[in-house]
Design an enzyme around this catalytic site. Structure first.
Site, PDB file in Angstrom:
ATOM      1  CE  LYS A 155      19.787  61.539  48.586  1.00  0.00           C
ATOM      2  NZ  LYS A 155      18.903  61.347  49.753  1.00  0.00           N
ATOM      3  CG  ASP A 175      20.425  65.501  60.040  1.00  0.00           C
ATOM      4  OD1 ASP A 175      19.465  64.827  60.491  1.00  0.00           O
ATOM      5  OD2 ASP A 175      20.659  65.599  58.824  1.00  0.00           O
ATOM      6  CB  SER A 235      17.442  73.299  50.783  1.00  0.00           C
ATOM      7  OG  SER A 235      18.658  72.584  50.952  1.00  0.00           O
ATOM      8  NE  ARG A 236      11.863  71.989  46.951  1.00  0.00           N
ATOM      9  CZ  ARG A 236      12.798  71.429  46.177  1.00  0.00           C
ATOM     10  NH1 ARG A 236      13.971  72.004  46.014  1.00  0.00           N
ATOM     11  NH2 ARG A 236      12.547  70.299  45.540  1.00  0.00           N
ATOM     12  CG  ASP A 260      19.830  77.345  43.001  1.00  0.00           C
ATOM     13  OD1 ASP A 260      20.002  78.068  41.997  1.00  0.00           O
ATOM     14  OD2 ASP A 260      19.446  76.154  42.934  1.00  0.00           O
ATOM     15  CD  GLU A 265      11.890  78.186  43.476  1.00  0.00           C
ATOM     16  OE1 GLU A 265      12.790  78.491  44.271  1.00  0.00           O
ATOM     17  OE2 GLU A 265      11.930  77.159  42.773  1.00  0.00           O
ATOM     18  CG  HIS A 297      15.188  75.611  41.826  1.00  0.00           C
ATOM     19  ND1 HIS A 297      14.108  75.590  42.662  1.00  0.00           N
ATOM     20  CD2 HIS A 297      15.793  74.400  41.976  1.00  0.00           C
ATOM     21  CE1 HIS A 297      14.054  74.424  43.289  1.00  0.00           C
ATOM     22  NE2 HIS A 297      15.067  73.687  42.883  1.00  0.00           N
TER      23      HIS A 297
HETATM   24  P1  NAD Z   1      18.442  64.044  52.194  1.00  0.00           P
HETATM   25  O1  NAD Z   1      17.081  63.498  52.449  1.00  0.00           O
HETATM   26  O2  NAD Z   1      19.540  63.111  51.788  1.00  0.00           O
HETATM   27  O3  NAD Z   1      18.953  64.844  53.489  1.00  0.00           O
HETATM   28  C1  NAD Z   1      18.165  65.754  54.193  1.00  0.00           C
HETATM   29  C2  NAD Z   1      18.695  65.798  55.619  1.00  0.00           C
HETATM   30  O4  NAD Z   1      18.022  66.855  56.324  1.00  0.00           O
HETATM   31  C3  NAD Z   1      18.438  64.499  56.419  1.00  0.00           C
HETATM   32  O5  NAD Z   1      19.638  64.032  56.981  1.00  0.00           O
HETATM   33  C4  NAD Z   1      17.448  64.939  57.483  1.00  0.00           C
HETATM   34  O6  NAD Z   1      17.576  64.203  58.692  1.00  0.00           O
HETATM   35  C5  NAD Z   1      17.837  66.399  57.648  1.00  0.00           C
HETATM   36  N1  NAD Z   1      16.844  67.211  58.352  1.00  0.00           N
HETATM   37  C6  NAD Z   1      15.497  67.102  58.359  1.00  0.00           C
HETATM   38  N2  NAD Z   1      14.964  68.045  59.170  1.00  0.00           N
HETATM   39  C7  NAD Z   1      16.005  68.763  59.665  1.00  0.00           C
HETATM   40  C8  NAD Z   1      16.102  69.859  60.569  1.00  0.00           C
HETATM   41  N3  NAD Z   1      15.026  70.427  61.121  1.00  0.00           N
HETATM   42  N4  NAD Z   1      17.342  70.333  60.858  1.00  0.00           N
HETATM   43  C9  NAD Z   1      18.442  69.789  60.315  1.00  0.00           C
HETATM   44  N5  NAD Z   1      18.406  68.747  59.461  1.00  0.00           N
HETATM   45  C10 NAD Z   1      17.203  68.245  59.142  1.00  0.00           C
HETATM   46  O7  NAD Z   1      18.247  65.196  51.112  1.00  0.00           O
HETATM   47  P2  NAD Z   1      19.323  65.791  50.084  1.00  0.00           P
HETATM   48  O8  NAD Z   1      19.345  64.945  48.863  1.00  0.00           O
HETATM   49  O9  NAD Z   1      20.576  66.075  50.804  1.00  0.00           O
HETATM   50  O10 NAD Z   1      18.604  67.159  49.679  1.00  0.00           O
HETATM   51  C11 NAD Z   1      18.381  68.197  50.621  1.00  0.00           C
HETATM   52  C12 NAD Z   1      17.404  69.193  50.020  1.00  0.00           C
HETATM   53  O11 NAD Z   1      18.010  69.851  48.901  1.00  0.00           O
HETATM   54  C13 NAD Z   1      16.146  68.547  49.398  1.00  0.00           C
HETATM   55  O12 NAD Z   1      15.141  68.367  50.377  1.00  0.00           O
HETATM   56  C14 NAD Z   1      15.721  69.520  48.333  1.00  0.00           C
HETATM   57  O13 NAD Z   1      14.719  70.380  48.844  1.00  0.00           O
HETATM   58  C15 NAD Z   1      16.981  70.329  48.053  1.00  0.00           C
HETATM   59  N6  NAD Z   1      17.426  70.204  46.652  1.00  0.00           N
HETATM   60  C16 NAD Z   1      17.590  71.343  45.914  1.00  0.00           C
HETATM   61  C17 NAD Z   1      18.025  71.247  44.595  1.00  0.00           C
HETATM   62  C18 NAD Z   1      18.251  72.474  43.729  1.00  0.00           C
HETATM   63  O14 NAD Z   1      18.373  72.335  42.490  1.00  0.00           O
HETATM   64  N7  NAD Z   1      18.348  73.674  44.274  1.00  0.00           N
HETATM   65  C19 NAD Z   1      18.269  69.998  44.046  1.00  0.00           C
HETATM   66  C20 NAD Z   1      18.107  68.857  44.841  1.00  0.00           C
HETATM   67  C21 NAD Z   1      17.693  68.965  46.151  1.00  0.00           C
END
Ligand code: NAD
Length: 333
Positions: A155, A175, A235-236, A260, A265, A297
């Site tokens: 997303k 991906d 992301s993380r 972020d 953290e 974050h």
């Molecule tokens: P999502 O589940 O919609 O998308 C994650 C994508 O990563 C999927 O398409 C998956 O197939 C892909 N993926 C998995 N393993 C992979 C790899 N080895 N190489 C490449 N792609 C891979 O998740 P999202 O809603 O887009 O969120 C992504 C990440 O963002 C979350 O997991 C979360 O950790 C992080 N996040 C951070 C914050 C923040 O405030 N900083 C907020 C929300 C989410």
């Protein structure tokens, strides 16, 4: 009435959870500290706990919660790497998360970091406030015509890709589950992770942290990246090996890094430590680089995202109370 102990509560959580619960039969117990095995007794009498990214839901903590009669762990975030789901399942504890909330919030923050870092807005802001109007050292590069690599096209990654296409960048993606239709519509090219690293001027991470993705960015992957490339991680933290990152910055191989999230953290981000001595030497080192930009974050922190998070969390608590199914996509166990 469902009593819910909310851990690691900040004023903005309270401000959004309270009004969202108007229609629900929820009694909030707002707690400002994190949930760990040691703080479980403070949830006594609660049927649910509401937790965030840095609460520690390991087996011991979950077992103690179950012993106390807690039925639901409601995560008010998307990622769930801090919960031992195997243990939760064995203990018959329901675990829910917020599967979707404004992905624009996170994507737009990633782009804000990229623009700030590349055009050195963080440095310019400080200079101008000191009446230093010199421009030396503030040279950036046009994003237009450069190549961005999006790792993870879920997303959030898809929105970042679309925004960067709007800037006139070429966008590569990797991906394990490519979305060919979306890529075709938006002129995005899926490539191997190695090709993405080797061809991108900007690499942005948008994938979950799992045992397989831990340290995805480490010495070998950093070596593959183009000299002078910018790395963005919203992301993380543990997707990046911080020690290797510092080496790549010291050698000058990396052009800049915006984070972020940070692998250590917990206990630092979300807190005001301005009156204390920072104990984390790697974070302290990162903060000395002019080409490192760190936010604590906050990518999720928009009114829209907070309202979405509160709505889903409340809906799951109300569902537990009424014995109804949880919000679709939010069930982890
Ligand atoms: P999502 O589940 O919609 O998308 C994650 C994508 O990563 C999927 O398409 C998956 O197939 C892909 N993926 C998995 N393993 C992979 C790899 N080895 N190489 C490449 N792609 C891979 O998740 P999202 O809603 O887009 O969120 C992504 C990440 O963002 C979350 O997991 C979360 O950790 C992080 N996040 C951070 C914050 C923040 O405030 N900083 C907020 C929300 C989410």
């Amino acid at each position: 009435m469902i009593t819910t102990a909310v851990f690691d509560t900040k004023p903005y959580d309270r401000d959004h959870l309270q009004p969202a619960a108007v229609s629900g039969n929820i009694e909030w117990r707002f707690l400002e500290f994190r949930l760990t095995h040691d703080t479980v007794p403070t949830a006594k009498g609660a049927q649910a706990v509401c937790v965030f990214v840095n609460d520690q839901l390991d087996r011991a903590c979950l077992a103690a919660l179950a012993d106390q009669g807690v039925k639901l762990v409601a995560l008010r975030c998307t990622g769930f790497n801090n919960v031992d789901l195997v243990a939760a399942k064995e203990l018959k504890l329901a675990v829910t998360r917020v599967p979707v909330y404004s992905p624009y919030a996170v994507a737009e923050h990633a782009v804000a970091l990229l623009l700030t870092l590349n055009r050195k807005v963080h440095r310019a802001f400080n200079r101008v406030r000191e009446l230093n109007f010199a421009l030396n050292g503030l040279v950036g590069f046009d994003l237009h015509g450069k190549t961005a690599g999006i790792v993870g096209t879920g997303k959030i990654g898809r929105i970042v890709a679309q925004i960067l296409r709007g800037f006139g960048m070429k966008v590569l993606a990797s991906d394990p589950f490519p979305n060919a239709e979306w890529a075709g519509q938006h002129g995005v090219e899926y490539v191997t992770p190695a090709a993405l690293a080797g061809r991108s001027d900007v690499v942005s991470l948008h994938l979950p942290l799992t045992p397989e993705t831990k340290y995805l960015i480490r010495r070998e992957t950093l070596d593959l990246m183009k000299p002078g490339a910018i790395l963005i991680n919203v992301s993380r933290g543990a997707l990046i090996d911080t020690t290797a990152l510092i080496e790549a910055l010291k050698s000058g191989h990396l052009g800049g890094v915006a984070l972020d999230v940070y692998e250590e953290e917990e206990g630092i981000f979300f807190e005001d430590l301005s009156g204390q001595v920072l104990q984390d030497d790697e974070l302290a080192r990162l903060l000395t680089f002019p080409n490192v930009l760190i936010t604590a974050h906050q990518a999720f922190l928009t009114r829209e995202a907070l309202a979405d998070i509160a709505r889903t969390t409340v809906a799951n608590l109300v569902a537990l109370d009424g014995g109804r199914p949880f919000v679709e996509g939010s069930v982890l166990t």
